[in-house]
Design a protein around this motif. Sequence first.
Motif, PDB file in Angstrom:
ATOM      1  N   LYS A   1      -8.557  81.654   5.572  1.00 15.19           N
ATOM      2  CA  LYS A   1      -8.637  80.266   5.695  1.00 15.19           C
ATOM      3  C   LYS A   1      -7.816  79.318   4.445  1.00 15.19           C
ATOM      4  O   LYS A   1      -7.210  78.568   4.561  1.00 15.19           O
ATOM      5  N   ILE A   2      -8.657  79.972   3.508  1.00 16.60           N
ATOM      6  CA  ILE A   2      -8.203  79.323   2.161  1.00 16.60           C
ATOM      7  C   ILE A   2      -6.597  79.449   2.092  1.00 16.60           C
ATOM      8  O   ILE A   2      -5.806  78.432   1.568  1.00 16.60           O
ATOM      9  N   LEU A   3      -6.003  80.582   2.206  1.00 14.74           N
ATOM     10  CA  LEU A   3      -4.662  81.013   2.340  1.00 14.74           C
ATOM     11  C   LEU A   3      -3.875  80.107   3.376  1.00 14.74           C
ATOM     12  O   LEU A   3      -2.814  79.459   2.837  1.00 14.74           O
ATOM     13  N   LYS A   4      -4.167  80.058   4.439  1.00 10.38           N
ATOM     14  CA  LYS A   4      -3.624  79.336   5.401  1.00 10.38           C
ATOM     15  C   LYS A   4      -3.679  77.693   5.240  1.00 10.38           C
ATOM     16  O   LYS A   4      -2.512  77.045   5.033  1.00 10.38           O
ATOM     17  N   ASN A   5      -4.631  77.228   4.535  1.00  9.88           N
ATOM     18  CA  ASN A   5      -5.008  75.725   4.322  1.00  9.88           C
ATOM     19  C   ASN A   5      -4.169  75.307   2.955  1.00  9.88           C
ATOM     20  O   ASN A   5      -3.818  74.200   3.164  1.00  9.88           O
ATOM     21  N   ASN A   6      -3.920  76.322   2.078  1.00 10.64           N
ATOM     22  CA  ASN A   6      -3.224  75.686   0.980  1.00 10.64           C
ATOM     23  C   ASN A   6      -1.942  76.312   0.916  1.00 10.64           C
ATOM     24  O   ASN A   6      -1.136  76.304  -0.098  1.00 10.64           O
ATOM     25  N   ASN A   7      -1.421  76.872   2.047  1.00 16.05           N
ATOM     26  CA  ASN A   7      -0.151  77.608   2.223  1.00 16.05           C
ATOM     27  C   ASN A   7       0.176  78.395   0.969  1.00 16.05           C
ATOM     28  O   ASN A   7       1.085  78.344   0.344  1.00 16.05           O
ATOM     29  N   ILE A   8      -0.690  79.506   0.381  1.00 17.99           N
ATOM     30  CA  ILE A   8      -0.544  80.343  -0.433  1.00 17.99           C
ATOM     31  C   ILE A   8       0.011  81.524  -0.057  1.00 17.99           C
ATOM     32  O   ILE A   8      -0.528  82.099   1.288  1.00 17.99           O
ATOM     33  N   GLN A   9       0.838  82.293  -0.788  1.00 16.21           N
ATOM     34  CA  GLN A   9       1.321  83.536  -0.182  1.00 16.21           C
ATOM     35  C   GLN A   9       0.171  84.563  -0.353  1.00 16.21           C
ATOM     36  O   GLN A   9      -0.279  84.660  -1.339  1.00 16.21           O
ATOM     37  N   GLU A  10       0.102  85.283   0.555  1.00 14.26           N
ATOM     38  CA  GLU A  10      -1.119  86.228   0.875  1.00 14.26           C
ATOM     39  C   GLU A  10      -0.644  87.406  -0.270  1.00 14.26           C
ATOM     40  O   GLU A  10       0.572  87.779  -0.163  1.00 14.26           O
ATOM     41  N   LYS A  11      -1.668  87.901  -0.834  1.00 15.88           N
ATOM     42  CA  LYS A  11      -1.486  89.030  -2.010  1.00 15.88           C
ATOM     43  C   LYS A  11      -2.516  90.111  -1.455  1.00 15.88           C
ATOM     44  O   LYS A  11      -3.582  90.488  -2.245  1.00 15.88           O
ATOM     45  N   HIS A  12      -2.025  90.545  -0.440  1.00 14.61           N
ATOM     46  CA  HIS A  12      -3.164  91.809   0.111  1.00 14.61           C
ATOM     47  C   HIS A  12      -4.493  91.680   0.018  1.00 14.61           C
ATOM     48  O   HIS A  12      -5.351  92.036  -0.728  1.00 14.61           O
ATOM     49  N   ILE A  13      -4.950  90.601   0.680  1.00 15.58           N
ATOM     50  CA  ILE A  13      -6.366  90.040   0.745  1.00 15.58           C
ATOM     51  C   ILE A  13      -7.026  91.201   1.619  1.00 15.58           C
ATOM     52  O   ILE A  13      -8.419  91.232   1.188  1.00 15.58           O
ATOM     53  N   GLU A  14      -6.603  91.540   2.722  1.00 15.26           N
ATOM     54  CA  GLU A  14      -7.504  92.272   3.320  1.00 15.26           C
ATOM     55  C   GLU A  14      -7.817  93.745   2.760  1.00 15.26           C
ATOM     56  O   GLU A  14      -6.668  94.444   2.326  1.00 15.26           O
ATOM     57  N   VAL A  15      -8.977  94.103   2.665  1.00 17.35           N
ATOM     58  CA  VAL A  15      -9.168  95.422   2.142  1.00 17.35           C
ATOM     59  C   VAL A  15     -10.165  96.076   2.881  1.00 17.35           C
ATOM     60  O   VAL A  15     -10.923  95.724   3.502  1.00 17.35           O
ATOM     61  N   ASP A  16     -10.198  97.270   2.574  1.00 14.60           N
ATOM     62  CA  ASP A  16     -11.102  98.472   3.113  1.00 14.60           C
ATOM     63  C   ASP A  16     -12.509  98.253   2.688  1.00 14.60           C
ATOM     64  O   ASP A  16     -12.854  98.535   1.517  1.00 14.60           O
ATOM     65  N   ALA A  17     -13.312  97.724   3.425  1.00 15.36           N
ATOM     66  CA  ALA A  17     -14.884  97.268   3.039  1.00 15.36           C
ATOM     67  C   ALA A  17     -15.444  98.763   2.724  1.00 15.36           C
ATOM     68  O   ALA A  17     -16.483  98.612   1.945  1.00 15.36           O
ATOM     69  N   ASP A  18     -15.081  99.624   3.386  1.00 14.31           N
ATOM     70  CA  ASP A  18     -15.752 101.123   2.948  1.00 14.31           C
ATOM     71  C   ASP A  18     -15.123 101.926   1.550  1.00 14.31           C
ATOM     72  O   ASP A  18     -15.937 102.822   0.912  1.00 14.31           O
ATOM     73  N   ASN A  19     -14.179 101.167   1.113  1.00 11.75           N
ATOM     74  CA  ASN A  19     -13.632 101.862  -0.089  1.00 11.75           C
ATOM     75  C   ASN A  19     -14.061 100.804  -1.151  1.00 11.75           C
ATOM     76  O   ASN A  19     -12.983  99.805  -1.455  1.00 11.75           O
ATOM     77  N   GLU A  20     -14.922 100.954  -2.227  1.00 12.66           N
ATOM     78  CA  GLU A  20     -15.411  99.839  -3.107  1.00 12.66           C
ATOM     79  C   GLU A  20     -14.248  99.775  -4.135  1.00 12.66           C
ATOM     80  O   GLU A  20     -13.902  98.648  -4.596  1.00 12.66           O
ATOM     81  N   GLU A  21     -13.673 100.997  -4.809  1.00 18.66           N
ATOM     82  CA  GLU A  21     -12.563 100.692  -5.656  1.00 18.66           C
ATOM     83  C   GLU A  21     -11.455  99.882  -5.187  1.00 18.66           C
ATOM     84  O   GLU A  21     -10.877  98.999  -5.815  1.00 18.66           O
ATOM     85  N   SER A  22     -10.950 100.090  -4.038  1.00 17.60           N
ATOM     86  CA  SER A  22      -9.813  99.266  -3.398  1.00 17.60           C
ATOM     87  C   SER A  22     -10.210  97.887  -3.304  1.00 17.60           C
ATOM     88  O   SER A  22      -9.754  97.058  -3.409  1.00 17.60           O
ATOM     89  N   ASN A  23     -11.568  97.832  -3.099  1.00 16.18           N
ATOM     90  CA  ASN A  23     -12.226  96.133  -2.799  1.00 16.18           C
ATOM     91  C   ASN A  23     -11.828  95.396  -4.057  1.00 16.18           C
ATOM     92  O   ASN A  23     -11.357  94.574  -4.000  1.00 16.18           O
ATOM     93  N   ARG A  24     -12.357  96.167  -5.194  1.00 13.09           N
ATOM     94  CA  ARG A  24     -12.257  95.462  -6.416  1.00 13.09           C
ATOM     95  C   ARG A  24     -10.898  95.103  -6.666  1.00 13.09           C
ATOM     96  O   ARG A  24     -10.634  93.888  -7.103  1.00 13.09           O
TER      97      ARG A  24
END
Length: 126
Positions: free
Chosen positions: A98-121
Amino acid sequence: MPVQFYGLPDGKVYILYAKFFKVGYEKSGLEFVIAEHEEFSFDYEKGQLIQYDSSMNKIHVYSETVDKPNPKIKIINVFRSIKSFAEAFEHLNEKAKKILKNNNIQEKHIEVDADNEESNRKSASA
């Protein structure tokens, strides 16, 4: 209980953690909390964590610095109906979208795998 930190495009650092709460006599449940860290911000464009020092100057710090004892936080949401960090993370991920959409910000791989902690960080703070 583990604590996870995420820098989002709104420049805030969010904390996701679980804690026990008392349901009734000798019964407890688990709730998931999303809070805003009040001592740090996040430069989304540069991928840098910023700490406010006592004179309110902004200084770049390493990501390990955010995990400190007795942080100053502001609780944003408390969820008692969800059962896992993965479900709690989805709420935070929706907030980021929602923040990205409302502010027209280019997405930088925001979706991450919640099971992979290192990937999350790396992904959520990149």
